[in-house]
Motif scaffolding. Structure first.
Motif, short mmCIF file in Angstrom:
data_model
loop_
_atom_site.label_atom_id
_atom_site.label_comp_id
_atom_site.label_asym_id
_atom_site.label_seq_id
_atom_site.Cartn_x
_atom_site.Cartn_y
_atom_site.Cartn_z
N HIS A 796 0.81 -1.21 0.00
CA HIS A 796 0.00 0.00 0.00
C HIS A 796 0.85 1.27 0.00
CE1 HIS A 796 -3.14 2.74 0.75
NE2 HIS A 796 -3.14 2.74 2.06
N GLY A 797 0.74 2.02 -1.13
CA GLY A 797 1.47 3.28 -1.19
C GLY A 797 0.63 4.43 -1.69
N VAL A 798 -0.71 4.27 -1.69
CA VAL A 798 -1.57 5.33 -2.23
C VAL A 798 -2.23 6.17 -1.14
CG1 VAL A 798 -2.03 4.16 -4.41
CG2 VAL A 798 -3.48 3.67 -2.43
N GLU A 799 -2.01 5.81 0.11
CA GLU A 799 -2.53 6.58 1.24
C GLU A 799 -4.03 6.83 1.12
OE1 GLU A 799 -1.00 7.12 3.96
OE2 GLU A 799 1.01 6.52 3.35
N GLU A 800 -4.45 8.11 1.13
CA GLU A 800 -5.87 8.44 1.18
C GLU A 800 -6.61 8.09 -0.11
OE1 GLU A 800 -7.17 9.32 3.91
OE2 GLU A 800 -5.26 9.53 4.96
N ALA A 801 -5.89 7.80 -1.19
CA ALA A 801 -6.57 7.49 -2.45
C ALA A 801 -7.37 6.20 -2.36
CB ALA A 801 -5.54 7.38 -3.57
N LEU A 802 -6.97 5.26 -1.50
CA LEU A 802 -7.70 3.99 -1.42
C LEU A 802 -9.09 4.18 -0.80
CD1 LEU A 802 -7.88 0.97 -1.76
CD2 LEU A 802 -6.62 0.69 0.39
N PRO A 803 -9.23 4.76 0.40
CA PRO A 803 -10.59 4.97 0.90
C PRO A 803 -11.41 5.90 0.01
CG PRO A 803 -8.99 6.07 2.31
CD PRO A 803 -8.20 5.19 1.39
N HIS A 804 -10.76 6.87 -0.62
CA HIS A 804 -11.50 7.76 -1.51
C HIS A 804 -12.04 6.99 -2.71
CE1 HIS A 804 -11.95 10.71 -4.80
NE2 HIS A 804 -12.36 11.51 -3.84
N ALA A 805 -11.23 6.09 -3.28
CA ALA A 805 -11.70 5.31 -4.43
C ALA A 805 -12.85 4.39 -4.04
CB ALA A 805 -10.53 4.48 -4.99
N VAL A 806 -12.77 3.79 -2.85
CA VAL A 806 -13.84 2.89 -2.41
C VAL A 806 -15.13 3.66 -2.18
CG1 VAL A 806 -14.57 1.39 -0.53
CG2 VAL A 806 -12.26 1.17 -1.47
N ALA A 807 -15.04 4.83 -1.59
CA ALA A 807 -16.24 5.59 -1.26
C ALA A 807 -16.84 6.31 -2.46
CB ALA A 807 -15.93 6.61 -0.16
N GLN A 808 -16.00 6.82 -3.34
CA GLN A 808 -16.50 7.69 -4.40
C GLN A 808 -16.11 7.26 -5.81
OE1 GLN A 808 -15.79 11.86 -3.57
NE2 GLN A 808 -15.67 11.48 -1.36
N GLY A 809 -15.23 6.31 -5.96
CA GLY A 809 -14.78 5.91 -7.29
C GLY A 809 -15.74 4.94 -7.95
N LEU A 810 -16.90 5.42 -8.37
CA LEU A 810 -17.90 4.57 -8.99
C LEU A 810 -17.44 4.12 -10.37
CD1 LEU A 810 -21.16 6.50 -8.02
CD2 LEU A 810 -20.07 4.58 -6.86
N PRO A 811 -17.95 2.99 -10.84
CA PRO A 811 -17.58 2.54 -12.19
C PRO A 811 -17.93 3.59 -13.24
CG PRO A 811 -18.75 0.81 -11.00
CD PRO A 811 -18.85 2.05 -10.17
N LYS A 812 -17.09 3.70 -14.24
CA LYS A 812 -17.34 4.68 -15.29
C LYS A 812 -18.57 4.26 -16.09
CE LYS A 812 -12.42 5.56 -15.53
NZ LYS A 812 -11.17 5.21 -16.21
N PRO A 813 -19.54 5.15 -16.24
CA PRO A 813 -20.74 4.79 -16.99
C PRO A 813 -20.41 4.49 -18.45
CG PRO A 813 -21.07 6.82 -15.73
CD PRO A 813 -19.61 6.52 -15.70
N ARG A 814 -21.21 3.61 -19.03
CA ARG A 814 -21.09 3.29 -20.45
C ARG A 814 -22.41 3.63 -21.14
NH1 ARG A 814 -17.96 -2.60 -20.76
NH2 ARG A 814 -16.24 -2.07 -19.36
N THR A 815 -22.31 4.20 -22.30
CA THR A 815 -23.51 4.53 -23.06
C THR A 815 -23.93 3.31 -23.87
OG1 THR A 815 -22.75 6.80 -23.26
CG2 THR A 815 -24.53 6.13 -24.72
N THR A 816 -25.09 2.76 -23.56
CA THR A 816 -25.61 1.58 -24.23
C THR A 816 -27.10 1.75 -24.49
OG1 THR A 816 -26.09 0.48 -22.12
CG2 THR A 816 -23.91 0.09 -23.07
#
Length: 833
Positions: A796-816
């Motif tokens: 682990h070397g990303v520090e705060e980026a990990l909890p931020h990604a889990v809480a707010q890093g939603l999958p990128k929407p796809r247009t279908t």
């Protein structure tokens, strides 16, 4: 909830894996598993998904005209070491400074730990070093693009060539392969036996041709209530008018109201399980293409790829329209412009109609590579304008008139008032994806309405799979969701169906006990075979790992299920989506047109608890008394590689008795100082050193074989000879021809999460270097951490980026379009008496 002791205490200094000195003569202070566990405070679970962690929002509600589609139109997001290296420079509006690689390192001290073990928990070191320029392997600066585009382009790293997790092994360009490698002196590729991948691709091609024939049989005047309506009907009518030689209407974008399309399924024509692959281009064709490329200043090594991409008359096509070079994978508009300028001189301007048409197709291809099956018309017009096309709307209309693209009219919701038209959006897509989505929607509706009730399922409706059994007994199509532990329920359903005398088949994305692979089923190399009508000879098909189905593969699969049979689509909505275009599983869930069964079987142990929390946006601290989860803080990428090698080679085998070959390393990207390339090089040197006698490989090397995009099969190198590289893939022998080794085989001690999806290992080492912060998202973390069965180490070397990604890093929407198609079909069926 455990509390963190003082980091200076003896317990905090203890190695969670082993109390003895670390490997390689290090003292315990340099142990690869210090007890310091501190990725940062878990962030609030704001904006979390539904209970299953699924991305079920309708694309029509989630995306705006200039929203996520902009990601798919990111200009020239390729690497400088690809097959187009050495092509002429840009001409016209694209000249300008190249975009710099982006890199971001974690910073700030760790706070509350993620896990607690009996060895004690301390604070992680403050600050994570960031290597300058250590991005996710953009393989060189981004090619030049207009300033306006640089301002508007999404800030995501490019996935396919920028080292991000793209769902398969690198292409030959990513791996540094010389274009045309493996070709003879005359440029012709040597003949090779038909492989499973070729058979699968050929079978899908035949299936698409059959779908196209079926669509052609239904062609006629487009009226209200038919397949298309409103503006889409008028636009398609214009396309057909041009094809028939008539003059199309002057106006395309009118305000005709939309009406639901009705299903018109037809039985498939008999077809072989697999068809022979397309013949390789003739030597003469390749020679002619090489001559044209040389005149335009392009690398002659592209001749074989260009001849294969353009087909018969490739040299003539390039001479008449130099921008056709964009059809070659890896070629970007800047190079195509330079090539055209070299051939045409001053006549090669940005307003050339041929340029606009080629750019439009290229933009849609780039969108498909990021999962979109269509894009909104305003987004395409904006992208064309950013590439210097002076009249993007006219260019789009011309492509519609020529039939190069299709346009669809999709309602966004009910009208605001009774006397108003409902809000709509115009979607533009390629014919192949449009046919696949429509065929898939028709096929799913057909199965839901034609199933035959068997004898009595009551005797089988017991145990943890009882709810699923009851649902399948009463419906022809059922959607099943759950985590890794829930995979036992479809297996129990399959066994129950067989006890009732039904022909049940369990299919998975990757090889799994008791299941065939989806690829093998489609290719005819696995499973029950096909009946006289070309459909699978079965009564029940259960598809595991359904989120990994792209639209074309899903359409081919569903169209092959016979009338009266049942289909179960099962999967974990929280994992990464398919490598190809579409979001089939999420779209089917969002449509809510079929029964859905949500598993209540939780994933066990500390790893299951951790992953379940991630699925709903919470990075919880879990108790791991058996060291099931351990955090290894690192300061920079070099230390991340060093710690990872120690974990795989020494600490995990010694502490848990898990052999090194059963420890899988997962990292966000292929490139960078701690990507799969760097990690595999270090792991090979430690675990199987050798000179790399065949294209960098030696007997005993652990590899992944990628016969087609999105499929990564673990294997081990056995030997090599004139035929190619001999692999042992789970007991099956595979021979990869010499000219395909660099494109299809890579070392496999370290893989990306897309390559790992569908498989699990006794132990996983998830590597999160500081330069990977931007690549993290909730579904990536969920997928990577969930591949571990007994033990998970997080470097682990990303520090705060990990909890931020889990809480707010939603999958990128796809247009279908699939959700809208399924809802329209369901509404039309409800209206029928």
């Amino acid at each position: 909830m455990s509390t963190a002791p003082d980091p200076a205490s003896p317990a905090a200094a203890e190695d969670p894996h082993e109390a003895a000195e670390g490997p390689e003569g290090q003292d315990t202070g340099d142990s690869p598993h210090t007890a310091a566990t501190g990725p940062g405070n878990p962030a609030p679970a704001g904006g979390r998904d539904a209970a299953e962690g699924t991305d079920e929002a309708d694309a029509a509600d989630a995306e705006q005209a200039d929203g996520p589609e902009a990601d798919a139109l990111e200009a020239d997001a390729g690497g400088g070491d690809g097959p187009d290296a050495g092509l002429p420079g840009p001409a016209g509006p694209e000249a300008g400074p190249a975009g710099a690689d982006r890199a971001e390192g974690g910073g700030g001290p760790g706070a509350e730990p993620l896990v607690s073990g009996r060895g004690g928990v301390g604070e992680s070191p403050a600050g994570t070093g960031t290597d300058p320029g250590a991005g996710q392997d953009t393989a060189g600066a981004e090619p030049a693009r207009p300033e306006a585009e640089q301002d508007e382009a999404a800030a995501e790293p490019a996935e396919a060539e920028a080292g991000q997790d793209s769902g398969g092994a690198e292409t030959g360009a990513e791996a540094g392969a010389e274009p045309g490698a493996g070709q003879g002196a005359d440029g012709a590729e040597p003949a090779a036996p038909v492989s499973e991948a070729q058979a699968e691709l050929a079978a899908q091609k035949v299936e698409r041709e059959r779908i196209a024939r079926r669509k052609a049989e239904r062609e006629g005047p487009v009226d209200a209530g038919a397949k298309l309506s409103g503006r889409a009907a008028d636009l398609l009518a214009a396309v057909r008018a041009v094809e028939s030689g008539a003059k199309p209407p002057a106006t395309y974008f009118d305000d005709a109201p939309a009406t639901p399309r009705k299903a018109a399924p037809a039985p498939p024509q008999p077809r072989p399980a697999a068809a022979p692959p397309a013949p390789a281009p003739a030597v003469a064709d390749i020679g002619a293409v090489r001559a044209v490329l040389a005149r335009g200043g392009a690398p002659e090594a592209l001749a074989g790829q260009t001849a294969a991409a353009l087909g018969e008359g490739a040299a003539e096509q390039l001479t008449e329209d130099p921008w056709r070079l964009l059809a070659v994978p890896g070629v970007r508009p800047t190079q195509a412009d330079g090539f055209a300028q070299a051939l045409l001189g001053p006549a090669a301007g940005p307003a050339d109609e041929r340029r606009g048409a080629a750019l439009l197709g290229w933009l849609l291809d780039q969108a498909a590579a990021k999962g979109h099956t269509a894009l909104e018309a305003p987004v395409l017009e904006k992208a064309l304008a950013q590439y210097g096309v002076p009249a993007p709307a006219e260019t789009l209309e011309a492509a519609i008139g020529d039939g190069a693209v299709l346009v669809f009219h999709e309602p966004l919701g009910p009208p605001a008032a009774e006397d108003e038209e409902p809000p709509v959006r115009l979607l533009v897509g390629l014919e192949a994806h449009a046919l696949a989505e429509e065929a898939l929607a028709d096929g799913l509706a057909r199965l839901a309405g034609t199933f035959a009730a068997p004898a009595d399922w009551s005797a089988a409706a017991d145990g943890p799979a009882a709810e699923l059994v009851r649902a399948v007994a009463a419906h022809g199509l059922v959607v099943h969701t759950g985590g890794e532990a829930a995979r036992a329920e479809p297996a129990a359903l399959s066994a129950a169906a067989r006890r009732l005398g039904l022909r049940a088949v369990l299919a998975a994305h990757a090889p799994a006990p008791g299941a065939v692979t989806v690829a093998g089923l489609l290719a005819g190399t696995e499973g029950p075979g096909r009946d006289a009508d070309g459909r699978f000879d079965l009564d029940l098909l259960i598809v595991l790992d359904a989120p990994q189905l792209d639209v074309e593969r899903a359409a081919a699969l569903v169209e092959s299920v016979p009338d009266g049979a049942r289909l179960v689509l099962s999967g974990d909505p929280g994992v990464l989506g398919s490598a190809g275009p579409g979001r089939v599983f999420a779209d089917v869930l969002a449509a809510r047109a079929f029964p859905q069964v949500v598993s209540r079987t939780p994933d066990p142990g500390p790893i299951g608890e951790l992953v379940s929390g991630i699925g709903v946006g919470e990075l919880n601290r879990v108790d791991a008394p058996g060291k099931e989860v351990v955090i290894v803080p690192v300061r920079d990428a070099g230390e991340a590689v060093h710690r990872t090698v120690q974990l795989v080679a020494e600490s995990v085998p010694r502490a848990f008795g898990i052999p090194a070959e059963e420890v899988q390393v997962i990292t966000p990207g292929h490139g960078g100082p701690a990507g799969t390339r760097a990690l595999n090089a270090a792991l090979k040197e430690r675990l199987n050193p050798g000179p790399g006698r065949f294209a960098g490989f030696d007997p005993g090397d652990r590899v992944v074989h990628v016969p087609s995009p999105g499929r990564a099969l673990p294997a081990r190198v056995v030997s090599a000879d004139a035929q190619g590289l001999h692999l042992d893939a789970g007991g099956a022998r595979v021979v990869v021809p010499q000219d395909r080794v660099e494109a299809q085989v890579r070392h496999g001690w370290a893989v990306t999460a897309h390559q790992a999806v569908g498989s699990r290992w006794p132990a996983v080492v998830a590597v999160l270097p500081g330069d990977a912060a931007q690549a993290l998202s909730r579904d990536w973390v969920y997928t990577a951490f969930g591949r571990a069965e007994r033990h998970l180490s997080v470097v682990h070397g990303v520090e705060e980026a990990l909890p931020h990604a889990v809480a707010q890093g939603l999958p990128k929407p796809r247009t279908t379009r699939l959700t809208g198609l399924l809802r329209a079909l369901a509404a039309a069926q409800e209206e029928q008496p």
